[in-house]
Design a protein around this motif. Structure first.
Motif, short mmCIF file in Angstrom:
data_model
loop_
_atom_site.label_atom_id
_atom_site.label_comp_id
_atom_site.label_asym_id
_atom_site.label_seq_id
_atom_site.Cartn_x
_atom_site.Cartn_y
_atom_site.Cartn_z
N ILE A 1 0.84 -1.20 0.00
CA ILE A 1 0.00 0.00 0.00
C ILE A 1 0.88 1.25 0.00
N ALA B 1 -0.49 8.21 -2.92
CA ALA B 1 -1.86 8.44 -3.39
C ALA B 1 -2.46 9.73 -2.86
N LEU C 1 -7.89 4.62 -2.38
CA LEU C 1 -6.72 4.25 -3.18
C LEU C 1 -7.16 3.71 -4.53
N ASN D 1 -10.83 -0.64 -2.99
CA ASN D 1 -10.05 0.58 -3.25
C ASN D 1 -10.74 1.82 -2.67
N ILE E 1 0.15 4.88 0.60
CA ILE E 1 -0.81 5.91 1.01
C ILE E 1 -0.27 7.30 0.73
N THR F 1 -1.97 2.00 -6.15
CA THR F 1 -1.51 2.31 -4.80
C THR F 1 -1.98 1.30 -3.76
N LEU F 2 -2.89 0.40 -4.14
CA LEU F 2 -3.28 -0.73 -3.29
C LEU F 2 -3.10 -1.98 -4.14
#
Length: 224
Positions: free
Chosen positions: A32, A37, A122, A117, A34, A126-127
């Motif tokens: 991930i 994003a 996300l 998501n 974060i 990004t995930l």
């Protein structure tokens, strides 16, 4: 009694540790990003976020199979890192000592990827579920109907064609009138007559003009 309970819990913990570990059977790794994003609006990954992830995976499994009785406790996380990566497995709710086949987990995640998501704000980039291929986002339907767009394009082409024909016609008409006017002016300036088959300029017969030939004859025969 207490010893038996502690023994049971320790056995379950050992069993869960064996089920959820890197590259274990039916285990999936998640990464991930974060900060990438959300930038300055990035949130911290903590126990609450882990609980939400488990809940979303359990939701995906239950939605994938209407007869599934998967609970949040059936989703196990392990090897969680500060850079937010971890492994997870889904245990069989009936036995709780075996994992759900990876093909079923993958199908459930793919079917509910957009919901997962959205829960974390996300995207597929990004995930990342590293062993699960990204799903294509549903096509965006235009707010204007397609037939109306096509009709507008065709109508614009027709109008443009009509305007072009009108403008070109006007230009041709002006050009024709101009050529006709120039031809008339040229004919007025140059008048050519044929005398005995030989072209010559028209005589200027204005009053008071004397023909030189007759003037010479008059002088010859003038009396003294």
């Amino acid at each position: 009694m207490l010893r038996a309970l502690l023994l049971t819990l320790s056995v379950a913990a050992i069993a869960h540790a064996e089920l959820c570990k890197p590259d274990a059977q039916n285990a999936f790794k998640v990464r991930i990003s974060i900060k990438t994003a959300l930038g300055d609006n990035a949130y911290a990954w903590d126990a609450n976020e882990e609980y939400l992830f488990k809940a979303m995976v359990a939701f995906a499994m239950r939605r994938y199979s209407s007869k599934s009785s998967t609970q949040i406790s059936n989703v196990l996380l392990c090897n969680v890192t500060d850079r937010v990566s971890f492994w997870f497995v889904v245990t069989d709710s009936s036995k709780n000592v075996t994992t759900v086949p990876g093909s079923e987990v993958e199908a459930a995640i793919r079917m509910n990827r957009n919901r997962i998501n959205s829960a974390f704000l996300l995207s597929d980039k990004t995930l990342q579920f590293l062993k699960i291929t990204s799903t294509l986002s549903p096509p965006v339907e235009p707010s204007t109907p397609v037939w109306l767009i096509v009709f507008g394009v065709v109508l614009c082409l027709i109008v443009a064609g009509i305007v072009f024909l009108i403008v070109s016609g006007i230009q041709k008409h002006k050009k024709k009138n101009k050529e006709s006017t120039e031809r008339e002016n040229l004919e007025e300036k140059v008048e050519v007559t044929l005398e005995n088959g030989i072209p010559c300029e028209a005589l200027d017969l204005k009053p008071g003009r004397v023909n030189g030939v007759f003037a010479a004859d008059d002088e010859r025969f003038t009396s003294l």
